[in-house]
Design an enzyme around this catalytic site. Structure first.
Site, mmCIF file in Angstrom:
data_model
loop_
_atom_site.group_PDB
_atom_site.id
_atom_site.type_symbol
_atom_site.label_atom_id
_atom_site.label_comp_id
_atom_site.label_asym_id
_atom_site.label_seq_id
_atom_site.Cartn_x
_atom_site.Cartn_y
_atom_site.Cartn_z
ATOM 1 N N ASP A 133 -43.639 -65.337 -69.522
ATOM 2 C CA ASP A 133 -43.398 -64.214 -68.831
ATOM 3 C C ASP A 133 -42.137 -64.594 -68.089
ATOM 4 O OD1 ASP A 133 -45.421 -62.541 -69.274
ATOM 5 O OD2 ASP A 133 -46.730 -63.448 -67.843
ATOM 6 N N ASP B 102 -52.122 -64.131 -60.332
ATOM 7 C CA ASP B 102 -52.147 -63.258 -61.554
ATOM 8 C C ASP B 102 -52.860 -62.104 -61.445
ATOM 9 O OD1 ASP B 102 -50.753 -64.953 -63.399
ATOM 10 O OD2 ASP B 102 -52.666 -65.735 -64.468
#
Length: 436
Positions: free
Chosen positions: A121, A321
């Site tokens: 990411d 997250d």
């Protein structure tokens, strides 16, 4: 490039079972390189990032057999260490962040490990210093080719235990160092170690293979090196990030959902963090039951009445997250929330897409955003958007499922990297979502 078409504003109902934990699987799969014996792993999620790592292990010479849904047997008795220096490996390893964790096992067992700059990411700077400083402390020599961003560590005479204080409680860094230290000569102590449940799972698996690790679950690990490790069977925990995603989905869509087999004892502060947003969730055995929030949900303020702040922190703090999920859920809460993303400076940049949908969010800086909840008095509006990373992608999907009208999400491969057959599983509880 695939897209999701989502018809929003529909209440869902039913049961959903979380997949195996992606972040645990990345560590566990790399650990199979530590032994020539068979290792059986169950509950492996069928997602892009995990399948890439399994392919990489196969190209390294690991014998892989799929024995059932989510179950595999691995045997690393004929590892081709020369593959690490091929152009194919540089391309393959560079496409996956989790590939960094093959270095520790390879260094421990074969005396060398190489890796291109890992992908993953684009959520801000993600340093690798903790990994390599740990290897150097164990006696490895480090080299770095700046032209093609290729890292290498070598220890021709083997690794030697050492005392080390990590500069950050990196989960992957701790995992890598532990996997290297289990075959080192002598004792290694790792202070400021990460202690997430997934790291605990790795240590338990290694101990079942014959390693000697104590202090599991704390931030001080002691590893007594052993000469070799054997095979084992291991089951991966349910994915806590997916569990948090389903809690957020239920609240935003006013749905009655039961999340099955969540391993409550490994969820830490996650349930209570969602309760602070006013979300009702009940423990029923090892399941989470979320009733339909037909009257919305009200944010709890601090004791002195000040605005609720939800911030990420190393375990047992709240996982970074799930901050994207909390942020999108807060857009329809009754009250205001300050979201403080401390660890990554680019993770909040997806909020412009939520603002386009009608959310009231003030981005203070790259790390902080104030969300002023609508209390469902103003529904989010459907739009076309692109998923920038896994967690932002699922947050946008939740927003689209709650929004009025038909939304389109592009670049859904980002979501597929972390969520198994998500469209099929959502349709099973009533969502109108189509993959095109």
């Amino acid at each position: 490039m695939g897209i999701f078409k989502i018809e929003g504003g529909i209440s869902l109902q039913g049961e959903i079972t979380p997949q195996g934990a992606k972040n645990e699987a990345l560590q566990i799969l790399c650990a199979v390189l530590l032994t020539p014996e068979k290792v059986i792993i169950n509950n492996i999620p069928d997602i892009i990032d995990i399948n890439k790592l399994i392919t990489l292990l196969g190209n390294l010479g690991v014998k892989i057999q799929k024995t059932g849904s989510g179950s595999y047997t691995f045997q690393a008795d004929e590892v081709n260490i020369q593959y690490l220096e091929t152009e194919a490996f540089k391309k393959e390893g560079g496409s996956l962040r989790g590939s960094i964790m093959i270095v520790g096992p390879l260094l421990a067992r074969f005396g060398k490990g190489y890796i291109p700059k890992p992908g993953g990411d684009k959520i801000g700077r993600r340093r690798l210093d903790t990994h390599f400083e740990g290897f150097i402390n164990l006696g490895a020599k480090f080299r770095y080719n700046r032209e093609d961003h290729f890292y290498g560590v070598e220890a021709a005479d083997g690794l030697v235990g050492a005392d080390m204080l990590l500069d950050e409680a990196s989960v992957t860094g701790t995992a890598n160092i532990v996997m290297a230290a289990v075959l080192a000569k002598g004792r290694t102590t790792v202070y400021n170690a990460a202690c997430e449940p997934y790291l605990q799972q790795l240590c338990k698996m290694l101990n079942s293979m014959g390693a000697n690790i104590t202090g599991v679950g704390s931030n001080l690990l002691t590893i007594e090196g052993v000469e070799s490790l054997g095979g084992c069977e291991h089951r991966i925990l349910p994915d806590m990030i997916e569990i948090g995603s389903w809690i957020g989905l239920a609240a935003m869509t006013k749905s009655e959902i039961t999340i099955k087999n969540v391993s409550w004892d490994n969820l830490g502060v996650i349930p209570n963090t969602f309760r602070k947003l006013g979300i009702t969730l009940e423990r029923r055995g090892d399941d989470i039951y979320i009733p339909a929030h037909v009257n919305g949900y009200e944010v709890k303020t601090d004791i002195d009445g000040s605005i609720l702040t939800i911030a990420d922190a190393p375990w047992p703090g709240f996982t970074p997250d799930l901050l994207s999920i909390v942020l999108v859920v807060a857009t329809q809460a009754r009250g205001d929330v300050l979201i403080h993303q401390k660890m990554f400076e680019s993770r909040l940049f997806f909020v412009d897409k939520l603002i386009d949908m009608g959310a009231k969010i003030m981005l203070c800086d790259p790390h902080r955003a104030v969300v002023m909840g609508h209390d469902f008095k103003s529904q989010l509006k459907a739009t076309t958007m692109s998923s920038p990373d896994i967690r932002a992608g699922i947050s946008l999907l939740i927003a689209a499922l709650s929004a009025k009208g038909t939304s389109t999400i592009q670049n859904i491969e980002q979501i597929d990297r972390g969520y198994e057959r998500i469209d099929e599983r959502l349709r099973a509880i009533g969502a109108q979502i189509v993959r095109a």
